[in-house]
Motif scaffolding. Structure first.
Motif, PDB file in Angstrom:
ATOM      1  N   LYS A 147       7.409   0.344  -7.870  1.00 50.23           N
ATOM      2  CA  LYS A 147       7.593   0.989  -6.575  1.00 50.23           C
ATOM      3  C   LYS A 147       6.222   1.352  -6.027  1.00 50.23           C
ATOM      4  O   LYS A 147       5.416   1.973  -6.722  1.00 50.23           O
ATOM      5  CB  LYS A 147       8.450   2.250  -6.701  1.00 50.23           C
ATOM      6  CG  LYS A 147       8.633   2.999  -5.380  1.00 50.23           C
ATOM      7  CD  LYS A 147       9.393   4.308  -5.569  1.00 50.23           C
ATOM      8  CE  LYS A 147       9.550   5.033  -4.239  1.00 50.23           C
ATOM      9  NZ  LYS A 147      10.235   6.358  -4.410  1.00 50.23           N
ATOM     10  N   VAL A 148       5.988   0.957  -4.777  1.00 50.07           N
ATOM     11  CA  VAL A 148       4.704   1.229  -4.133  1.00 50.07           C
ATOM     12  C   VAL A 148       4.940   2.089  -2.909  1.00 50.07           C
ATOM     13  O   VAL A 148       5.648   1.675  -1.975  1.00 50.07           O
ATOM     14  CB  VAL A 148       3.995  -0.081  -3.732  1.00 50.07           C
ATOM     15  CG1 VAL A 148       2.676   0.237  -3.025  1.00 50.07           C
ATOM     16  CG2 VAL A 148       3.754  -0.959  -4.951  1.00 50.07           C
ATOM     17  N   ASN A 149       4.391   3.288  -2.905  1.00 45.99           N
ATOM     18  CA  ASN A 149       4.458   4.138  -1.720  1.00 45.99           C
ATOM     19  C   ASN A 149       3.531   3.572  -0.647  1.00 45.99           C
ATOM     20  O   ASN A 149       2.437   3.100  -0.950  1.00 45.99           O
ATOM     21  CB  ASN A 149       4.059   5.564  -2.063  1.00 45.99           C
ATOM     22  CG  ASN A 149       4.990   6.197  -3.082  1.00 45.99           C
ATOM     23  OD1 ASN A 149       6.190   5.962  -3.059  1.00 45.99           O
ATOM     24  ND2 ASN A 149       4.425   6.982  -3.992  1.00 45.99           N
ATOM     25  N   ALA A 150       3.968   3.624   0.607  1.00 48.04           N
ATOM     26  CA  ALA A 150       3.197   3.003   1.701  1.00 48.04           C
ATOM     27  C   ALA A 150       2.962   3.969   2.848  1.00 48.04           C
ATOM     28  O   ALA A 150       3.355   3.710   3.992  1.00 48.04           O
ATOM     29  CB  ALA A 150       3.919   1.756   2.189  1.00 48.04           C
ATOM     30  N   PRO A 151       2.313   5.105   2.587  1.00 51.78           N
ATOM     31  CA  PRO A 151       2.031   6.037   3.691  1.00 51.78           C
ATOM     32  C   PRO A 151       1.040   5.465   4.701  1.00 51.78           C
ATOM     33  O   PRO A 151       0.940   5.964   5.820  1.00 51.78           O
ATOM     34  CB  PRO A 151       1.450   7.255   2.965  1.00 51.78           C
ATOM     35  CG  PRO A 151       0.888   6.705   1.697  1.00 51.78           C
ATOM     36  CD  PRO A 151       1.793   5.594   1.312  1.00 51.78           C
ATOM     37  N   PHE A 152       0.311   4.409   4.310  1.00 53.17           N
ATOM     38  CA  PHE A 152      -0.612   3.763   5.233  1.00 53.17           C
ATOM     39  C   PHE A 152       0.125   3.054   6.378  1.00 53.17           C
ATOM     40  O   PHE A 152      -0.486   2.719   7.396  1.00 53.17           O
ATOM     41  CB  PHE A 152      -1.499   2.762   4.492  1.00 53.17           C
ATOM     42  CG  PHE A 152      -0.743   1.806   3.606  1.00 53.17           C
ATOM     43  CD1 PHE A 152      -0.228   0.622   4.108  1.00 53.17           C
ATOM     44  CD2 PHE A 152      -0.542   2.102   2.269  1.00 53.17           C
ATOM     45  CE1 PHE A 152       0.470  -0.260   3.298  1.00 53.17           C
ATOM     46  CE2 PHE A 152       0.157   1.228   1.450  1.00 53.17           C
ATOM     47  CZ  PHE A 152       0.667   0.037   1.961  1.00 53.17           C
ATOM     48  N   ILE A 153       1.451   2.820   6.207  1.00 53.10           N
ATOM     49  CA  ILE A 153       2.276   2.294   7.308  1.00 53.10           C
ATOM     50  C   ILE A 153       2.843   3.472   8.084  1.00 53.10           C
ATOM     51  O   ILE A 153       2.569   3.656   9.261  1.00 53.10           O
ATOM     52  CB  ILE A 153       3.402   1.383   6.785  1.00 53.10           C
ATOM     53  CG1 ILE A 153       2.811   0.203   5.994  1.00 53.10           C
ATOM     54  CG2 ILE A 153       4.265   0.874   7.948  1.00 53.10           C
ATOM     55  CD1 ILE A 153       3.863  -0.694   5.380  1.00 53.10           C
ATOM     56  N   THR A 154       3.672   4.261   7.414  1.00 55.40           N
ATOM     57  CA  THR A 154       4.220   5.510   7.946  1.00 55.40           C
ATOM     58  C   THR A 154       4.550   6.399   6.758  1.00 55.40           C
ATOM     59  O   THR A 154       5.032   5.906   5.738  1.00 55.40           O
ATOM     60  CB  THR A 154       5.508   5.251   8.769  1.00 55.40           C
ATOM     61  OG1 THR A 154       5.214   4.375   9.852  1.00 55.40           O
ATOM     62  CG2 THR A 154       6.059   6.562   9.336  1.00 55.40           C
ATOM     63  N   PRO A 155       4.303   7.702   6.827  1.00 54.26           N
ATOM     64  CA  PRO A 155       4.666   8.586   5.715  1.00 54.26           C
ATOM     65  C   PRO A 155       6.142   8.435   5.339  1.00 54.26           C
ATOM     66  O   PRO A 155       7.011   8.431   6.196  1.00 54.26           O
ATOM     67  CB  PRO A 155       4.373   9.985   6.277  1.00 54.26           C
ATOM     68  CG  PRO A 155       3.289   9.762   7.276  1.00 54.26           C
ATOM     69  CD  PRO A 155       3.604   8.426   7.904  1.00 54.26           C
ATOM     70  N   GLY A 156       6.392   8.255   4.038  1.00 52.63           N
ATOM     71  CA  GLY A 156       7.746   8.065   3.535  1.00 52.63           C
ATOM     72  C   GLY A 156       8.104   6.620   3.258  1.00 52.63           C
ATOM     73  O   GLY A 156       9.100   6.340   2.574  1.00 52.63           O
ATOM     74  N   ASP A 157       7.321   5.665   3.780  1.00 50.62           N
ATOM     75  CA  ASP A 157       7.604   4.250   3.550  1.00 50.62           C
ATOM     76  C   ASP A 157       7.365   3.885   2.081  1.00 50.62           C
ATOM     77  O   ASP A 157       6.487   4.449   1.419  1.00 50.62           O
ATOM     78  CB  ASP A 157       6.730   3.376   4.437  1.00 50.62           C
ATOM     79  CG  ASP A 157       7.165   3.409   5.891  1.00 50.62           C
ATOM     80  OD1 ASP A 157       7.956   4.300   6.254  1.00 50.62           O
ATOM     81  OD2 ASP A 157       6.721   2.545   6.675  1.00 50.62           O
ATOM     82  N   ALA A 158       8.124   2.922   1.593  1.00 54.51           N
ATOM     83  CA  ALA A 158       7.975   2.507   0.201  1.00 54.51           C
ATOM     84  C   ALA A 158       8.560   1.115  -0.004  1.00 54.51           C
ATOM     85  O   ALA A 158       9.497   0.700   0.697  1.00 54.51           O
ATOM     86  CB  ALA A 158       8.651   3.504  -0.738  1.00 54.51           C
ATOM     87  N   PHE A 159       8.000   0.383  -0.990  1.00 57.92           N
ATOM     88  CA  PHE A 159       8.490  -0.939  -1.414  1.00 57.92           C
ATOM     89  C   PHE A 159       9.024  -0.834  -2.833  1.00 57.92           C
ATOM     90  O   PHE A 159       8.474  -0.114  -3.664  1.00 57.92           O
ATOM     91  CB  PHE A 159       7.361  -1.978  -1.433  1.00 57.92           C
ATOM     92  CG  PHE A 159       6.725  -2.264  -0.110  1.00 57.92           C
ATOM     93  CD1 PHE A 159       7.179  -3.311   0.689  1.00 57.92           C
ATOM     94  CD2 PHE A 159       5.646  -1.508   0.336  1.00 57.92           C
ATOM     95  CE1 PHE A 159       6.579  -3.588   1.898  1.00 57.92           C
ATOM     96  CE2 PHE A 159       5.031  -1.785   1.544  1.00 57.92           C
ATOM     97  CZ  PHE A 159       5.510  -2.826   2.325  1.00 57.92           C
ATOM     98  N   TYR A 160      10.069  -1.606  -3.138  1.00 57.17           N
ATOM     99  CA  TYR A 160      10.549  -1.801  -4.503  1.00 57.17           C
ATOM    100  C   TYR A 160      10.576  -3.296  -4.804  1.00 57.17           C
ATOM    101  O   TYR A 160      10.959  -4.108  -3.952  1.00 57.17           O
ATOM    102  CB  TYR A 160      11.983  -1.292  -4.680  1.00 57.17           C
ATOM    103  CG  TYR A 160      12.135   0.141  -5.108  1.00 57.17           C
ATOM    104  CD1 TYR A 160      11.917   0.532  -6.435  1.00 57.17           C
ATOM    105  CD2 TYR A 160      12.555   1.108  -4.203  1.00 57.17           C
ATOM    106  CE1 TYR A 160      12.094   1.842  -6.835  1.00 57.17           C
ATOM    107  CE2 TYR A 160      12.734   2.425  -4.595  1.00 57.17           C
ATOM    108  CZ  TYR A 160      12.503   2.791  -5.913  1.00 57.17           C
ATOM    109  OH  TYR A 160      12.680   4.094  -6.308  1.00 57.17           O
ATOM    110  N   LEU A 161      10.196  -3.659  -6.027  1.00 55.16           N
ATOM    111  CA  LEU A 161      10.369  -5.010  -6.524  1.00 55.16           C
ATOM    112  C   LEU A 161      10.776  -4.914  -7.988  1.00 55.16           C
ATOM    113  O   LEU A 161      10.118  -4.214  -8.772  1.00 55.16           O
ATOM    114  CB  LEU A 161       9.087  -5.831  -6.377  1.00 55.16           C
ATOM    115  CG  LEU A 161       9.169  -7.296  -6.831  1.00 55.16           C
ATOM    116  CD1 LEU A 161      10.181  -8.058  -5.972  1.00 55.16           C
ATOM    117  CD2 LEU A 161       7.806  -7.965  -6.768  1.00 55.16           C
ATOM    118  N   GLN A 162      11.852  -5.636  -8.367  1.00 55.72           N
ATOM    119  CA  GLN A 162      12.392  -5.505  -9.713  1.00 55.72           C
ATOM    120  C   GLN A 162      12.988  -6.825 -10.178  1.00 55.72           C
ATOM    121  O   GLN A 162      13.561  -7.576  -9.376  1.00 55.72           O
ATOM    122  CB  GLN A 162      13.478  -4.424  -9.705  1.00 55.72           C
ATOM    123  CG  GLN A 162      14.233  -4.230 -11.004  1.00 55.72           C
ATOM    124  CD  GLN A 162      15.296  -3.170 -10.864  1.00 55.72           C
ATOM    125  OE1 GLN A 162      15.009  -1.972 -10.861  1.00 55.72           O
ATOM    126  NE2 GLN A 162      16.544  -3.592 -10.737  1.00 55.72           N
ATOM    127  N   GLY A 163      12.863  -7.119 -11.481  1.00 53.93           N
ATOM    128  CA  GLY A 163      13.471  -8.299 -12.062  1.00 53.93           C
ATOM    129  C   GLY A 163      14.054  -7.973 -13.427  1.00 53.93           C
ATOM    130  O   GLY A 163      13.538  -7.095 -14.137  1.00 53.93           O
TER     131      GLY A 163
END
Length: 404
Positions: free
Chosen positions: A186-202
């Motif tokens: 899981k990668v938090n992405a406040p550089f886009i907008t506060p609260g944004d996040a990505f998930y990648l799972q296998g």
């Protein structure tokens, strides 16, 4: 209850990571057991790294052992017909063969699994301000009951004696251990907008289909299920099949990958997009063994009075019905969706979500049974039938949720 690193009672499975965090109903493939019985210990290594070992209730991770049919015992001198594709908790097995390799009798294995061993789960997790990463592994026992009778064993052994619990030659089904591994980030992405996040799972599993989660949405707790009631064909999500010629378990394999992104348009409005892909594959020769079983013919000569399976009209290997039957076909599942959620006040969500699902066979074609249930005799006679390779499902939801 939690004390220091100990967790006991009902809690989310430690194996899970993404667990449909950004979704309404959790349709994408992936493990998600939000409440189970467990006993776990977590050790904090330092610098955000932790390790957990957990014993968890296997009931929430179990899919049925595949049982194609139960051939009912008939009066001596008659035959009972079984069709490859029907379901029952009793699994038919061969109890003996003659010098020509033909069966002289049949029995049944009780396919209901027992709760004997917990699932053992091990986890390594890393948490940092940028997000988190996790590697999970699990071991899951598969077992069946003994060979049993239903109205008495059927047939005679190679010596011509009636089969019974003493002289039946079927080997007891040995227990097997399935396993699963999963990795996610899981990668938090406040550089886009506060609260944004990505998930990648296998995830990948053998004999532990629920850990990859391909069947969680349509329902892996059934031997065969479809993504929506009345769909064109069913999928099988069994952890294993019993080879009717050897009475031994053959483990199924599955994998899944899932990705999701959450974006805040404003502090009150947010959206998520998500997608997953997964495949379910049965053991080598598992389907062929089932077809071979239903290709046996009634005994003749000295064994003419034994009750065995008839080959008339069944879906044995080599027939058109066998080729087009959806049972034990390797399948895939594709899910994609998005939602829009409005939170006018804290802990109140009002939102809509749309979902597209496609599932199909990895090769060949299957009968489309949405409007017509084709019989083996009808198909084998060469009549016109409708076949498909996949089916599509569209769904939409509206949800209001208040958290307290």
């Amino acid at each position: 209850m939690q004390f220091a690193g100990l967790t006991a009672g009902r809690a989310s499975s430690f194996f899970d990571f993404y667990a449909h965090d950004f979704e309404f109903i959790g349709a994408t493939s992936g493990s998600d057991v939000s409440s189970t019985n467990l006993l776990a210990y977590t050790a904090t290594v330092g610098n955000g790294l932790s390790a957990t070992i957990s014993m968890e209730d296997p009931s929430f991770r179990r899919s049925p052992i595949y049982s194609p049919t139960s051939a009912q015992s008939a009066a001596v001198g008659n035959t009972s017909t079984a069709i490859f594709g029907q379901s029952n908790s009793l699994i038919p097995v061969v109890l003996g063969v003659d010098a020509n390799g033909q069966p002289t009798g049949f029995g049944f294995t009780d396919g209901i699994q027992r709760n004997r061993m917990p699932d053992f789960v091990g986890v390594l997790r890393y948490d940092q301000p940028w997000g988190s990463a996790q590697i999970s592994a699990a071991v899951h026992e598969l077992n069946t009951g003994n060979v049993i009778s239903q109205g008495g064993f059927l047939g005679v052994n190679s010596a011509g004696a009636a089969l019974n619990a003493t002289n039946a030659v079927a080997q007891r089904t040995k227990s097997e251990y399935g396993w699963a591994v999963q990795g996610g980030v899981k990668v938090n992405a406040p550089f886009i907008t506060p609260g944004d996040a990505f998930y990648l799972q296998g995830a990948y599993a053998e004999g532990a289909q629920m850990y990859t989660g391909n069947g969680a949405y349509p329902g892996s707790y059934a031997i065969s299920s479809s993504s929506i009631q009345g769909a064109s064909f069913n999928q099988n999500f069994s952890d294993a099949t019993v080879n009717p010629l050897t009475n031994q378990l053959q483990l199924s394999k599955s994998f899944s990958v899932v990705g999701s992104f959450l974006h805040y348009w404003t502090p009150e409005w947010r959206s998520a997009v998500f997608a997953s892909y997964g495949e379910n594959t049965f053991g080598s020769g598992a389907r062929a063994a089932q077809g071979a079983y239903y290709g046996f013919v009634p005994a003749t000569g000295a064994n003419a009075n034994s009750t065995v399976l008839s080959s008339a009209g069944v879906g044995k290997a080599g027939t058109r019905f066998y080729a087009l039957n959806g049972n034990l076909r390797d399948t895939y599942s594709l899910y994609a969706g998005a939602n829009l959620i409005w939170s006018p006040v804290k802990d109140l969500d009002i939102g809509v979500e749309g979902l597209y699902a496609q599932y199909g066979v990895q090769n060949g074609r299957v009968l489309d049974t949405q409007k017509f249930n084709y019989s083996p005799a009808y198909v084998n006679a060469g009549n016109a039938v409708k076949t498909i390779t996949s089916t599509d499902v569209f769904q939409a939801r509206f949800r209001v949720q208040r958290d307290f």
